[in-house]
Design a protein around this motif. Sequence first.
Motif, short mmCIF file in Angstrom:
data_model
loop_
_atom_site.label_atom_id
_atom_site.label_comp_id
_atom_site.label_asym_id
_atom_site.label_seq_id
_atom_site.Cartn_x
_atom_site.Cartn_y
_atom_site.Cartn_z
N CYS A 1 79.05 123.41 9.12
CA CYS A 1 79.87 122.73 10.12
C CYS A 1 81.02 121.99 9.43
O CYS A 1 80.87 121.51 8.30
CB CYS A 1 79.04 121.75 10.91
N LEU A 2 82.09 121.87 10.14
CA LEU A 2 83.25 121.12 9.68
C LEU A 2 83.39 119.89 10.57
O LEU A 2 83.44 120.01 11.80
CB LEU A 2 84.51 121.99 9.78
N PHE A 3 83.41 118.70 9.96
CA PHE A 3 83.55 117.45 10.70
C PHE A 3 84.99 116.97 10.53
O PHE A 3 85.48 116.87 9.41
CB PHE A 3 82.58 116.41 10.16
N CYS A 4 85.64 116.65 11.64
CA CYS A 4 87.05 116.22 11.62
C CYS A 4 87.14 114.73 11.91
O CYS A 4 86.65 114.25 12.94
CB CYS A 4 87.85 117.01 12.64
N CYS A 5 87.79 114.02 11.03
CA CYS A 5 87.99 112.58 11.13
C CYS A 5 88.88 112.24 12.32
O CYS A 5 89.96 112.81 12.45
CB CYS A 5 88.62 112.12 9.82
N PRO A 6 88.46 111.32 13.19
CA PRO A 6 89.30 110.96 14.34
C PRO A 6 90.42 110.01 13.96
O PRO A 6 90.17 108.92 13.47
CB PRO A 6 88.32 110.31 15.31
N HIS A 7 91.64 110.43 14.17
CA HIS A 7 92.79 109.56 13.92
C HIS A 7 93.20 108.88 15.22
O HIS A 7 93.16 107.66 15.32
CB HIS A 7 93.93 110.38 13.33
N HIS A 8 93.55 109.65 16.24
CA HIS A 8 93.89 109.09 17.55
C HIS A 8 92.76 109.28 18.55
O HIS A 8 92.75 108.65 19.59
CB HIS A 8 95.16 109.74 18.12
N SER A 9 91.83 110.14 18.29
CA SER A 9 90.72 110.41 19.21
C SER A 9 89.63 109.37 19.05
O SER A 9 89.50 108.74 18.01
CB SER A 9 90.15 111.80 18.93
N SER A 10 88.83 109.21 20.09
CA SER A 10 87.66 108.32 19.98
C SER A 10 86.41 109.11 19.61
O SER A 10 85.33 108.54 19.50
CB SER A 10 87.45 107.55 21.28
N ASP A 11 86.55 110.42 19.41
CA ASP A 11 85.42 111.28 19.06
C ASP A 11 85.67 112.02 17.75
O ASP A 11 86.79 112.33 17.40
CB ASP A 11 85.19 112.34 20.16
N LEU A 15 83.12 121.39 14.24
CA LEU A 15 83.31 122.83 14.40
C LEU A 15 82.18 123.55 13.68
O LEU A 15 82.02 123.40 12.46
CB LEU A 15 84.66 123.27 13.84
N ASP A 16 81.38 124.29 14.43
CA ASP A 16 80.32 125.10 13.84
C ASP A 16 80.96 126.45 13.47
O ASP A 16 81.28 127.24 14.34
CB ASP A 16 79.18 125.29 14.83
N THR A 17 81.13 126.69 12.19
CA THR A 17 81.83 127.89 11.74
C THR A 17 81.01 129.16 11.90
O THR A 17 81.54 130.26 11.80
CB THR A 17 82.28 127.74 10.27
N SER A 18 79.71 129.02 12.18
CA SER A 18 78.88 130.22 12.36
C SER A 18 79.17 130.91 13.69
O SER A 18 79.03 132.12 13.81
CB SER A 18 77.40 129.88 12.26
N ASP A 19 79.57 130.12 14.70
CA ASP A 19 79.86 130.72 16.01
C ASP A 19 81.16 130.19 16.65
O ASP A 19 81.45 130.45 17.80
CB ASP A 19 78.69 130.52 16.97
N ASN A 20 81.92 129.41 15.87
CA ASN A 20 83.20 128.84 16.32
C ASN A 20 83.06 127.93 17.53
O ASN A 20 84.00 127.75 18.29
CB ASN A 20 84.24 129.93 16.58
N SER A 21 81.89 127.32 17.73
CA SER A 21 81.72 126.38 18.82
C SER A 21 82.17 124.98 18.37
O SER A 21 82.12 124.64 17.19
CB SER A 21 80.27 126.34 19.28
#
Length: 107
Positions: A1-11, A15-21
């Motif tokens: 999985c790829l975790f994205c740091c929230p800059h303007h988002s509150s969440d 991204l699960d790269t195995s199924d792009n969910s």
Amino acid sequence: CLFCCPHHSSDIMVLDTSDNSVTVIPTGAHDESKWQGIAECNGKLYCCPYSSSQVMTIDPISRSVGFIDIKQPYLEQSKASNYTEGLWFGILAFEDKLYCCPLNADE
């Protein structure tokens, strides 16, 4: 999985790269420009405080979020003490320590 740091988002976007969910982890923080950059150290993820007075921590297994307060006396001495100008920009993990690159922070 790829975790994205929230800059303007509150969440945090995950991204699960195995199924792009895509899923999200709520942080409870609603200010803008909070964190910029993410690094892994000892199994946890850490987000660099851009205009936040806290480093955000993410446990990728439990999907839980925590915060580490930055000492207030240091923030008061910084030329960007109102946090809106961005204190640090980017984060690096090296030998069990984390380093944030100063943007408008004095150190």
